[in-house]
Design a protein around this motif. Structure first.
Motif, short mmCIF file in Angstrom:
data_model
loop_
_atom_site.label_atom_id
_atom_site.label_comp_id
_atom_site.label_asym_id
_atom_site.label_seq_id
_atom_site.Cartn_x
_atom_site.Cartn_y
_atom_site.Cartn_z
N SER A 1 -0.44 2.32 -1.21
CA SER A 1 -1.05 1.67 -2.37
C SER A 1 0.02 0.93 -3.17
N ARG A 2 -0.36 -0.19 -3.72
CA ARG A 2 0.56 -0.97 -4.54
C ARG A 2 0.60 -0.37 -5.94
N THR A 3 1.14 0.84 -6.00
CA THR A 3 1.31 1.55 -7.26
C THR A 3 2.78 1.91 -7.42
N GLN B 1 5.86 1.95 -4.64
CA GLN B 1 6.75 0.80 -4.62
C GLN B 1 8.21 1.20 -4.84
N ALA C 1 8.76 -1.37 0.26
CA ALA C 1 8.75 -2.79 -0.08
C ALA C 1 7.84 -3.49 0.92
N ASP C 2 6.84 -4.20 0.43
CA ASP C 2 5.83 -4.80 1.30
C ASP C 2 6.45 -5.70 2.36
N LEU D 1 1.70 -2.84 1.82
CA LEU D 1 1.08 -2.39 0.58
C LEU D 1 -0.24 -3.11 0.36
N ALA D 2 -1.17 -2.39 -0.29
CA ALA D 2 -2.48 -2.95 -0.60
C ALA D 2 -2.93 -2.42 -1.96
N PRO D 3 -3.84 -3.13 -2.65
CA PRO D 3 -4.30 -2.65 -3.96
C PRO D 3 -5.04 -1.31 -3.83
N THR E 1 -5.80 -4.46 5.54
CA THR E 1 -4.40 -4.13 5.82
C THR E 1 -4.31 -3.09 6.93
#
Length: 385
Positions: free
Chosen positions: A297-299, A303, A307-308, A314-316, A326
């Motif tokens: 998760s992009r939290t 993070q 690193a994406d 990473l995804a919301p 994803t």
């Protein structure tokens, strides 16, 4: 070594245990309930330490700062160095508390949340040193305290947690999974919203349409976990299994031994890890050490380590369609993801390797013990003179 504990552990060589109990809180103020419990915990630990003091004074005391256990240690043993473990500082904004718009973030809840830090703040003022596992956890503490808190993880055993192309994992129904199979894994202590279980299940239902051969393996219990129980009394697992409708393509395993969990990571094609802004799960780092292709998760806690498109994807957190895309994309290109897998393991080797973390932690303790020895020598010298 002596363990002062509310829950007695199995006997181990060289470890003695002093149990304590905490009574029920009686305060009429909701804002003071946690604080009263923490004070009562501190009093119970202080009583246990008085018994320990009669037999042998400890060289160093190490404990958790957030539950009250260290509150009165310096009153009972003022000359004994104390190292505090800072797990989490509660914040009313930009945190787990207000992350989900559907949650109750009322003024009354914020007041109770602020008071949950009271015992921790008093403890940090009294003890000699403190540490916290990750940079994100460190940033949750007030700026005025951060210089007193070191960053040091407990460490990941990278010799145990490592890639193994020959690994196999047997499901409860007898099916055997191997590296290369289209296996999506999801692991949490309890299947609750804090670790994004509902979001994962909704994304899995969508990803399953795009990847008809994918199998989804979920490991986790039915406890409340870090959140609250559903108001209707139903289990999240039951509700989400019915909503996702994946049948035999979704396998739930309540609990695994550590060795079994590692084997599951080793056969995983894509490991999904989601969390609200909260303490990062050790399982993510173990999966990375096993060379998993991570979809996270992009939290902020995630993070901190992912690193994406460098060592994972990473995804919301709240966007099931984006998360599903994803996951499906990771499965479709899993043969090309060797670089991401290697980079994930390299991250753990560089920042979280067990021996290095243990060396750092024991260094803290040894330096504190040396200070204690020096103080004792100075006292003895003064008394002799």
């Amino acid at each position: 070594m002596t363990l002062v504990t509310e829950r007695v552990e199995a006997a181990r060589p060289g470890l003695s245990q002093i149990p304590y109990t905490v009574g029920r809180t009686e305060t009429a103020s909701p804002s003071l309930a946690a604080t009263e419990y923490h004070v009562m915990t501190g009093e119970a630990v202080a009583s246990a330490l008085r018994r320990l003091r009669r037999d042998e004074r400890p060289d160093v005391i190490v404990g958790h700062t957030g539950w009250g256990g260290l509150l009165f240690v310096k009153d009972v043993l003022p000359d004994t160095p104390v190292l505090g473990y800072c797990e989490y500082y509660y914040n009313g904004q930009n945190s787990d508390f207000d992350f989900d718009p559907a949650d109750d973030a009322s003024e009354a809840h914020r007041m109770r949340l602020r008071m949950r830090n009271a015992a921790q703040l008093v403890t940090l003022q009294a003890i000699d040193a403190a540490y916290t596992p990750t940079r994100w956890q460190h940033r949750q503490y007030p700026q005025s305290l951060r210089d007193r808190i070191a960053i040091c993880h407990d460490g990941i055993d990278t010799r145990l947690c490592r890639p193994n192309a020959a690994a196999e994992f047997t499901l409860p129904d007898g099916r055997v999974l191997r590296a290369g199979d289209e296996v999506v894994t999801f692991v949490a202590r309890d299947l609750d919203p804090y670790r994004g279980y509902p979001q994962f299940m909704r994304a899995a239902a969508l990803a399953a349409r795009a990847r008809p051969d994918a199998l989804f393996v979920v490991v986790g219990g039915d406890g409340v976990g870090y959140g609250r129980p559903r108001e209707d009394g139903r289990l999240w697992r039951e509700v989400m299994a019915q909503e996702a409708g994946l049948g035999e393509r979704m396998v739930h395993i309540p609990w695994l031994t550590h060795d079994e969990l590692i084997r599951l990571f080793q056969v995983s094609a894509t490991h999904v890890y989601l969390t609200v802004p909260f303490v990062l799960s050790w399982s993510l780092l173990e999966a990375m050490a096993c060379g998993c292709l991570i979809v996270g998760s992009r939290t902020p806690p995630v993070q901190d380590v992912i690193a994406d498109r460098r060592n994972g994807l990473l995804a919301p957190f709240h966007d099931a369609a984006a998360l599903a895309g994803t996951i499906a994309g990771a499965l479709a290109r899993r043969g090309e993801a060797g670089g991401l897998r290697e980079a994930a393991r390299a991250t753990v080797l560089a920042k979280f390797e067990l021996e290095a973390c243990l060396d750092r932690q024991t260094g803290f303790i040894e330096r504190l013990a040396a200070q204690n020895d020096l103080r004792a020598a100075e006292t003895a010298w003064a008394e002799a003179g």
